[in-house]
Motif scaffolding. Structure first.
Motif, PDB file in Angstrom:
ATOM      1  N   GLU A  46       0.825  -1.206   0.000  1.00 26.46           N
ATOM      2  CA  GLU A  46       0.000   0.000   0.000  1.00 26.46           C
ATOM      3  C   GLU A  46       0.862   1.261   0.000  1.00 26.46           C
ATOM      4  OE1 GLU A  46      -3.863   1.768   2.448  1.00 26.46           O
ATOM      5  OE2 GLU A  46      -2.499   0.370   3.440  1.00 26.46           O
ATOM      6  N   LEU A  47       0.426   2.262  -0.763  1.00 22.27           N
ATOM      7  CA  LEU A  47       1.121   3.545  -0.817  1.00 22.27           C
ATOM      8  C   LEU A  47       0.715   4.406   0.370  1.00 22.27           C
ATOM      9  CD1 LEU A  47       0.881   4.437  -4.614  1.00 22.27           C
ATOM     10  CD2 LEU A  47       3.002   4.178  -3.318  1.00 22.27           C
ATOM     11  N   LYS A  95       6.972   9.700   0.254  1.00 24.22           N
ATOM     12  CA  LYS A  95       6.029   8.673  -0.175  1.00 24.22           C
ATOM     13  C   LYS A  95       6.720   7.318  -0.083  1.00 24.22           C
ATOM     14  CE  LYS A  95       3.203  11.522  -3.242  1.00 24.22           C
ATOM     15  NZ  LYS A  95       2.657  11.692  -4.615  1.00 24.22           N
ATOM     16  N   CYS A  96       5.976   6.316   0.318  1.00 28.94           N
ATOM     17  CA  CYS A  96       6.562   4.987   0.480  1.00 28.94           C
ATOM     18  C   CYS A  96       5.472   3.925   0.346  1.00 28.94           C
ATOM     19  CB  CYS A  96       7.272   4.867   1.829  1.00 28.94           C
ATOM     20  SG  CYS A  96       6.311   5.476   3.221  1.00 28.94           S
ATOM     21  N   ARG A  97       5.907   2.674   0.277  1.00 31.18           N
ATOM     22  CA  ARG A  97       4.988   1.533   0.283  1.00 31.18           C
ATOM     23  C   ARG A  97       5.268   0.682   1.518  1.00 31.18           C
ATOM     24  NH1 ARG A  97       2.106   0.346  -4.445  1.00 31.18           N
ATOM     25  NH2 ARG A  97       2.930   1.245  -6.379  1.00 31.18           N
ATOM     26  N   MET A 117       8.206   1.862  -5.865  1.00 27.50           N
ATOM     27  CA  MET A 117       7.136   2.839  -5.670  1.00 27.50           C
ATOM     28  C   MET A 117       6.340   3.065  -6.950  1.00 27.50           C
ATOM     29  SD  MET A 117       6.929   4.314  -2.634  1.00 27.50           S
ATOM     30  CE  MET A 117       6.279   5.898  -3.124  1.00 27.50           C
ATOM     31  N   ASN A 118       7.040   3.152  -8.072  1.00 24.22           N
ATOM     32  CA  ASN A 118       6.404   3.554  -9.325  1.00 24.22           C
ATOM     33  C   ASN A 118       6.010   2.389 -10.223  1.00 24.22           C
ATOM     34  OD1 ASN A 118       6.836   6.216  -8.529  1.00 24.22           O
ATOM     35  ND2 ASN A 118       8.821   6.333  -9.538  1.00 24.22           N
TER      36      ASN A 118
END
Length: 298
Positions: A46-47, A95-97, A117-118
């Protein structure tokens, strides 16, 4: 009264007292809007957005909200080897997962690597037969004596890349490398997964995912006008660190940082604080881009 008898309110369950058979809830707006309020709410892959609270050689301590803390290991902070205290700032939001949930410490382990991430494809988060045949990305966690490799996915899931497949990577295979693979079989009972490298018809960019260089501008300019976002001040291991966080006036999505020794040739030295010189919203011209920082478009 706001909480009069019979009134109805939107609330969020925060906890449960088993002995009293009672739910602990919150009506705070910030809690209602949070993605997660407990480590139990976290879903691997999940982001999330997290605030950096501490930086040390092992990684980044972050806060997702008041009740949930997280950790970004050094090898998951970036696709490239960087000095964490130069690439990140205490107080900044990243931003992270969710990499996996550490049940023992009640803490989230996160990744901020752009290649993870991308990624737009399917992310593996469990030993489930539904993943058979899908193409995904994993991180080389261990190179075996047989020549094969174990790849790590989200949620502590691991898969085996056999020696004959791993050899196709040649010298490119190394610990921490992000590799695009295809799942050939899953054994949910024994928690095993077999992998193969993606065929060329499925992976136009090759097997190994390399972080892209930041594109500073659509034209060939080398000098820009920048706008100051903030002047950060943090202390790491007793060492004070200041920097100017900014963005390009022509493209606000491109962020940058400016350290004191690169501010000017003519500032009086020693400078007490660069906060004396820069204010939020002020423009700087000219500034030159020295390069991208760990593939983070900065």
């Amino acid at each position: 009264s706001f909480y009069s008898i019979g009134s109805e309110h939107m609330c969020r369950v925060m906890n449960f007292r088993y002995a009293d058979r009672c739910l602990i809830v919150s009506t705070r707006k910030d809690m209602l809007s949070q993605k997660i309020v407990s480590y139990k709410d976290a879903v691997p892959g999940e982001l999330l957005e997290a605030k950096v609270t501490d930086i040390h050689p092992r990684g980044l301590q972050v806060s997702i909200c008041e009740t949930v803390k997280g950790f970004v290991p050094a090898d998951q902070a970036s696709d490239k080897a960087v000095a964490l205290d130069k690439a990140f700032t205490v107080g900044s939001t990243i931003k992270c997962r969710v990499w996996f949930v550490n049940e023992e410490k009640k803490q989230l382990w996160l990744t901020a690597r752009h290649s993870l991430m991308n990624y737009k494809g399917t992310l593996i988060t469990s030993y489930d037969s539904k993943y058979e045949g899908i193409v995904t990305v994993g991180v080389v966690a261990k190179v075996l004596q047989t020549g094969g490799a174990l790849l790590q996915f989200f949620g502590t899931v691991r898969g085996l890349l056999a020696a004959n497949e791993a050899k196709r990577l040649g010298a490119e295979m190394k610990l921490g490398q992000v590799v695009e693979v295809q799942v050939t079989s899953v054994d949910a009972v024994d928690r095993k997964m077999n992998l193969t490298l993606v065929g060329e018809s499925l992976a136009s960019t090759g097997h190994v995912l390399h972080p892209k260089e930041a594109e500073f501008c659509s034209n060939d300019e080398r000098v820009y006008t920048a706008v100051v976002d903030e002047v950060s001040d943090s202390s790491i291991a007793g060492h004070r660190s200041e920097r100017v966080m900014l963005h390009l006036a022509s493209d606000p999505s491109v962020k940058g940082c400016l350290v004191p020794n690169l501010v000017s040739d003519s500032l009086d030295s020693p400078l007490e604080s660069i906060k004396e010189v820069f204010r939020k919203g002020s423009k700087m011209h000219p500034v030159a881009a020295l390069g991208s920082l760990s593939g983070m478009n900065r």
